[in-house]
Design a protein around this motif. Structure first.
Motif, PDB file in Angstrom:
ATOM      1  N   TYR A  67     -35.398 -21.724 -54.446  1.00  0.00           N
ATOM      2  CA  TYR A  67     -35.646 -21.144 -55.767  1.00  0.00           C
ATOM      3  C   TYR A  67     -36.239 -19.751 -55.586  1.00  0.00           C
ATOM      4  O   TYR A  67     -37.276 -19.599 -54.950  1.00  0.00           O
ATOM      5  CB  TYR A  67     -36.676 -21.980 -56.543  1.00  0.00           C
ATOM      6  N   GLN A  70     -44.756 -16.242 -57.157  1.00  0.00           N
ATOM      7  CA  GLN A  70     -45.287 -17.593 -57.004  1.00  0.00           C
ATOM      8  C   GLN A  70     -46.744 -17.639 -57.463  1.00  0.00           C
ATOM      9  O   GLN A  70     -47.581 -16.911 -56.944  1.00  0.00           O
ATOM     10  CB  GLN A  70     -45.254 -18.012 -55.536  1.00  0.00           C
ATOM     11  N   VAL A  71     -47.006 -18.493 -58.426  1.00  0.00           N
ATOM     12  CA  VAL A  71     -48.375 -18.695 -58.897  1.00  0.00           C
ATOM     13  C   VAL A  71     -48.563 -20.190 -59.127  1.00  0.00           C
ATOM     14  O   VAL A  71     -47.715 -20.844 -59.741  1.00  0.00           O
ATOM     15  CB  VAL A  71     -48.652 -17.930 -60.212  1.00  0.00           C
ATOM     16  N   VAL A  72     -49.666 -20.713 -58.646  1.00  0.00           N
ATOM     17  CA  VAL A  72     -49.957 -22.138 -58.849  1.00  0.00           C
ATOM     18  C   VAL A  72     -50.403 -22.373 -60.289  1.00  0.00           C
ATOM     19  O   VAL A  72     -51.171 -21.583 -60.852  1.00  0.00           O
ATOM     20  CB  VAL A  72     -51.064 -22.600 -57.868  1.00  0.00           C
ATOM     21  N   GLY A  73     -49.903 -23.438 -60.897  1.00  0.00           N
ATOM     22  CA  GLY A  73     -50.434 -23.881 -62.181  1.00  0.00           C
ATOM     23  C   GLY A  73     -49.741 -23.318 -63.397  1.00  0.00           C
ATOM     24  O   GLY A  73     -50.207 -23.521 -64.510  1.00  0.00           O
ATOM     25  N   VAL A  74     -48.613 -22.651 -63.224  1.00  0.00           N
ATOM     26  CA  VAL A  74     -47.903 -22.115 -64.378  1.00  0.00           C
ATOM     27  C   VAL A  74     -46.438 -22.544 -64.345  1.00  0.00           C
ATOM     28  O   VAL A  74     -45.936 -23.029 -63.332  1.00  0.00           O
ATOM     29  CB  VAL A  74     -47.975 -20.566 -64.440  1.00  0.00           C
ATOM     30  N   THR A  75     -45.772 -22.369 -65.469  1.00  0.00           N
ATOM     31  CA  THR A  75     -44.347 -22.647 -65.554  1.00  0.00           C
ATOM     32  C   THR A  75     -43.590 -21.387 -65.165  1.00  0.00           C
ATOM     33  O   THR A  75     -43.838 -20.314 -65.700  1.00  0.00           O
ATOM     34  CB  THR A  75     -43.967 -23.080 -66.973  1.00  0.00           C
ATOM     35  N   GLN A  76     -42.690 -21.531 -64.207  1.00  0.00           N
ATOM     36  CA  GLN A  76     -41.994 -20.357 -63.690  1.00  0.00           C
ATOM     37  C   GLN A  76     -40.492 -20.501 -63.845  1.00  0.00           C
ATOM     38  O   GLN A  76     -39.923 -21.524 -63.483  1.00  0.00           O
ATOM     39  CB  GLN A  76     -42.357 -20.165 -62.214  1.00  0.00           C
ATOM     40  N   ARG A  77     -39.895 -19.452 -64.364  1.00  0.00           N
ATOM     41  CA  ARG A  77     -38.461 -19.433 -64.513  1.00  0.00           C
ATOM     42  C   ARG A  77     -37.827 -19.201 -63.143  1.00  0.00           C
ATOM     43  O   ARG A  77     -38.215 -18.279 -62.416  1.00  0.00           O
ATOM     44  CB  ARG A  77     -38.088 -18.289 -65.464  1.00  0.00           C
ATOM     45  N   VAL A  78     -36.879 -20.038 -62.788  1.00  0.00           N
ATOM     46  CA  VAL A  78     -36.160 -19.842 -61.537  1.00  0.00           C
ATOM     47  C   VAL A  78     -35.049 -18.834 -61.790  1.00  0.00           C
ATOM     48  O   VAL A  78     -34.198 -19.036 -62.656  1.00  0.00           O
ATOM     49  CB  VAL A  78     -35.588 -21.177 -61.022  1.00  0.00           C
ATOM     50  N   VAL A 133     -39.559 -22.213 -52.324  1.00  0.00           N
ATOM     51  CA  VAL A 133     -39.753 -21.227 -53.379  1.00  0.00           C
ATOM     52  C   VAL A 133     -40.032 -19.881 -52.737  1.00  0.00           C
ATOM     53  O   VAL A 133     -40.927 -19.775 -51.884  1.00  0.00           O
ATOM     54  CB  VAL A 133     -40.915 -21.634 -54.310  1.00  0.00           C
ATOM     55  N   THR A 188     -42.917 -20.962 -50.042  1.00  0.00           N
ATOM     56  CA  THR A 188     -43.607 -22.240 -50.142  1.00  0.00           C
ATOM     57  C   THR A 188     -42.548 -23.329 -50.046  1.00  0.00           C
ATOM     58  O   THR A 188     -41.566 -23.298 -50.788  1.00  0.00           O
ATOM     59  CB  THR A 188     -44.339 -22.368 -51.487  1.00  0.00           C
ATOM     60  N   TYR A 199     -41.564 -27.393 -50.109  1.00  0.00           N
ATOM     61  CA  TYR A 199     -41.936 -28.763 -50.446  1.00  0.00           C
ATOM     62  C   TYR A 199     -40.912 -29.697 -49.812  1.00  0.00           C
ATOM     63  O   TYR A 199     -39.724 -29.621 -50.136  1.00  0.00           O
ATOM     64  CB  TYR A 199     -41.945 -28.956 -51.962  1.00  0.00           C
ATOM     65  N   VAL A 258     -47.054 -21.941 -47.914  1.00  0.00           N
ATOM     66  CA  VAL A 258     -47.113 -22.884 -46.799  1.00  0.00           C
ATOM     67  C   VAL A 258     -46.106 -24.015 -47.018  1.00  0.00           C
ATOM     68  O   VAL A 258     -45.568 -24.183 -48.109  1.00  0.00           O
ATOM     69  CB  VAL A 258     -48.520 -23.492 -46.625  1.00  0.00           C
ATOM     70  N   GLN A 283     -45.437 -27.827 -47.477  1.00  0.00           N
ATOM     71  CA  GLN A 283     -46.255 -28.918 -47.980  1.00  0.00           C
ATOM     72  C   GLN A 283     -45.474 -30.218 -47.998  1.00  0.00           C
ATOM     73  O   GLN A 283     -44.352 -30.275 -48.474  1.00  0.00           O
ATOM     74  CB  GLN A 283     -46.745 -28.589 -49.395  1.00  0.00           C
ATOM     75  N   HIS A 307     -53.677 -27.070 -62.299  1.00  0.00           N
ATOM     76  CA  HIS A 307     -52.644 -27.363 -63.278  1.00  0.00           C
ATOM     77  C   HIS A 307     -51.310 -27.542 -62.552  1.00  0.00           C
ATOM     78  O   HIS A 307     -51.095 -26.957 -61.494  1.00  0.00           O
ATOM     79  CB  HIS A 307     -52.533 -26.213 -64.282  1.00  0.00           C
ATOM     80  N   PRO A 308     -50.405 -28.319 -63.135  1.00  0.00           N
ATOM     81  CA  PRO A 308     -49.084 -28.451 -62.517  1.00  0.00           C
ATOM     82  C   PRO A 308     -48.348 -27.101 -62.481  1.00  0.00           C
ATOM     83  O   PRO A 308     -48.556 -26.247 -63.348  1.00  0.00           O
ATOM     84  CB  PRO A 308     -48.360 -29.424 -63.458  1.00  0.00           C
ATOM     85  N   THR A 309     -47.523 -26.937 -61.485  1.00  0.00           N
ATOM     86  CA  THR A 309     -46.647 -25.773 -61.392  1.00  0.00           C
ATOM     87  C   THR A 309     -45.235 -26.245 -61.674  1.00  0.00           C
ATOM     88  O   THR A 309     -44.760 -27.190 -61.047  1.00  0.00           O
ATOM     89  CB  THR A 309     -46.705 -25.151 -59.986  1.00  0.00           C
ATOM     90  N   MET A 310     -44.576 -25.601 -62.626  1.00  0.00           N
ATOM     91  CA  MET A 310     -43.234 -26.050 -62.991  1.00  0.00           C
ATOM     92  C   MET A 310     -42.208 -24.968 -62.676  1.00  0.00           C
ATOM     93  O   MET A 310     -42.404 -23.813 -63.033  1.00  0.00           O
ATOM     94  CB  MET A 310     -43.192 -26.406 -64.474  1.00  0.00           C
ATOM     95  N   GLY A 364     -38.356 -24.130 -63.400  1.00  0.00           N
ATOM     96  CA  GLY A 364     -37.236 -24.525 -64.240  1.00  0.00           C
ATOM     97  C   GLY A 364     -35.980 -23.751 -63.890  1.00  0.00           C
ATOM     98  O   GLY A 364     -35.949 -22.531 -64.000  1.00  0.00           O
TER      99      GLY A 364
END
Lengths: 327, 327
Positions: A15, A20-28, A93, A101, A103, B24, B26, B99-102, B104
């Motif tokens: 993606y 990249q930011v933790v905790g937000v909704t991100q448009r791919v 990502v 990052t 996963y 990183v 994960q 918070h969750p990271t989304m 999309g």
């Protein structure tokens, strides 16, 4: 033909996001979906270089079906072994600001019966093969001994067997008499617990490996036999995407060994007892390492794992032949 | 039977990790994969409440096939319309720390011909239906006018039509005469450009909507007609997962409206001209909002979107009936 086993294949998803930011909704912004797993990368490089291959892989669920379809559409021959669990997905990502990052899903639990079916598929596929490559991690909870019959069976059948494994599976492959164990340096030290590369390589040789080839990124690639250490330096000043470079190096190594050992007469890498010999001519060994280094470097130039720039392979081979020398 | 259209369905993947960190690799500790999209959540809640539903959704690729299979395995009736593009995936990464990271994916481009096939599927499905729900975003690049024939056709056929849409598609649904437009407050203000909720609701009513129901989370849920504003407060002190609560509220609203308007005699929400009336009895309106609020709150108690605790629905309905009062 070269049989490539990928014990833990994957759907590799990349993606691209703005940041990249933790905790937000991100448009791919951009999605790339590819079949993954180290063996899959090896097979794709082998195929790109013109070698016939058969990929043996346990595949399950719609993700597994996707991998099979995508590999076939990419021109590879597959021998998929159906398993109950879903083939894993990895999501990487990326942006232009930070490191990627990644996963990684744990992957399916593959049952003993399913592994037996994989062993059967390897046996069937290797009938017309000159080499077997086993590459990548095992799914969680897998007995590392599953690799033994693959390695032993192929060695007994006179095939060149290259094992690019880690952890206990690497030790099992050595004990089963793999012609070549090809870990990277970190995997070697981790699996053997040895304090340095040479000690680790001697450990694998003592267990039964015919040859140990250790890739160490920019530090080059080294072949260890009981009596000799041969190093070829990395191609200098190659920048790009190192993901999959080790797999391309494995492909380069296999291509050279299968070509050089069948055309150079007496240096058949395996004896009738199945125990790999260590009597490869130094020149053959060195040329094989050059091929591995050139393919590895050529893969760095491509943005995607499992691809190589074949012109760059030729260029780097010439360059290494001219400047490199055995140590 | 209630027809639910999900224009942009998804595979919703949730990854649990130890700690979200950018840059990183994960290990994913736990993977949950579910069919997603707002309409899918609405249909699942309707089905959980015992209502018969048919889900109309454009689906493509192996991800689309997975959504269809998973919905059917979950007991839903689907009318999948095959499309060329791959159904999108969303990946939500969660830990216990942030918070969750989304992430999309943009979703497939659906062609005009494919949208025509969706319209045909809606028309076929609605033959034995009492209501049509259109819920969720449109895939990128979609002409918002695609919703017009769905809404208009169903209104003309005498169905209750609830549109939970955003942006220009919400305006199109209103103009096509949707019985109920049900945006959340932010979507309403965004789509209409109005300075406040009442102005935005009047805008949609002027365009042709029969009723505008606006959910505003803990601020409750409000119904707007040209002449009246009725608010039911949110159930207090409900904590949990708000994702999908709005979709459950839509389901609760539809369940109440289809039940109350067919059993309470003359208050058929649509006239023969297809223009929805605004003459729902105040009591029916209020009970419908209570149902919406109770379902929404009951969804918050469940960790997963598209599920409700039916005992909690009853409890919350009683609680709202006792304490709430029309404003």
């Amino acid at each position: 033909m070269i049989v490539v086993v990928t014990p833990n294949p994957a759907v590799d998803v990349t993606y691209r996001v703005a940041e990249q930011v933790v905790g937000v909704t991100q448009r791919v912004l951009d999605v790339v979906r590819r079949p993954g797993g180290k063996g899959v990368n090896v097979a794709r490089v082998l195929a790109a270089a013109g070698a016939a291959t058969t990929s043996v892989l346990p595949l399950g669920g719609t993700s597994g079906a996707w991998v099979d379809t995508a590999l076939r559409q990419g021109g590879l021959t597959t021998a998929a072994v159906p398993v109950t669990g879903d083939t894993r997905t990895t999501v990487t990502v990326v942006d232009d600001l930070a490191h990627p990052t990644m996963y990684g899903e744990p992957g399916p639990v593959v049952s003993a019966d399913e592994w037996t079916a994989v062993t059967d598929a390897v046996r069937t596929a290797q009938r017309h093969a000159s080499a077997l490559v086993v590459s990548g991690s095992l799914p969680r909870g897998t007995d590392p001994g599953v690799v033994r019959p693959w390695v032993r069976g192929a060695v007994d059948a006179g095939l060149l067997v290259v094992a690019d494994l880690s952890g206990p599976a690497l030790l099992e492959a050595a004990a089963a008499g793999a012609t070549v164990c090809k870990p990277n340096r970190e995997e070697l030290l981790d699996a053997t617990g040895a304090p340095d590369e040479r000690s680790g390589a001697l450990d694998l040789l003592a267990r039964g490996a015919g040859l140990v080839v250790v890739s160490a990124g920019s530090a080059g690639i080294t072949a260890h036999t009981r009596d000799a250490v041969v190093t070829v330096p990395a191609v200098p000043d190659v920048h790009g995407n190192p993901t999959g470079a080790g797999d391309a190096a494995t492909a380069g190594l296999v291509l050279a060994l299968t070509t050089l050992t069948t055309t150079s007469g007496p240096t058949n890498p395996t004896t009738p007892t199945g125990r790999a010999t260590t009597d490869l001519a130094p020149d053959v060994l060195r040329r094989s390492l050059v091929s591995a280094a050139a393919y590895g470097a050529a893969a760095v130039l491509r943005p995607v794992a499992g691809e190589v720039d074949l012109d760059a392979v030729d260029r780097f081979t010439t360059q290494l032949d001219r400047t490199g020398s055995p140590t």
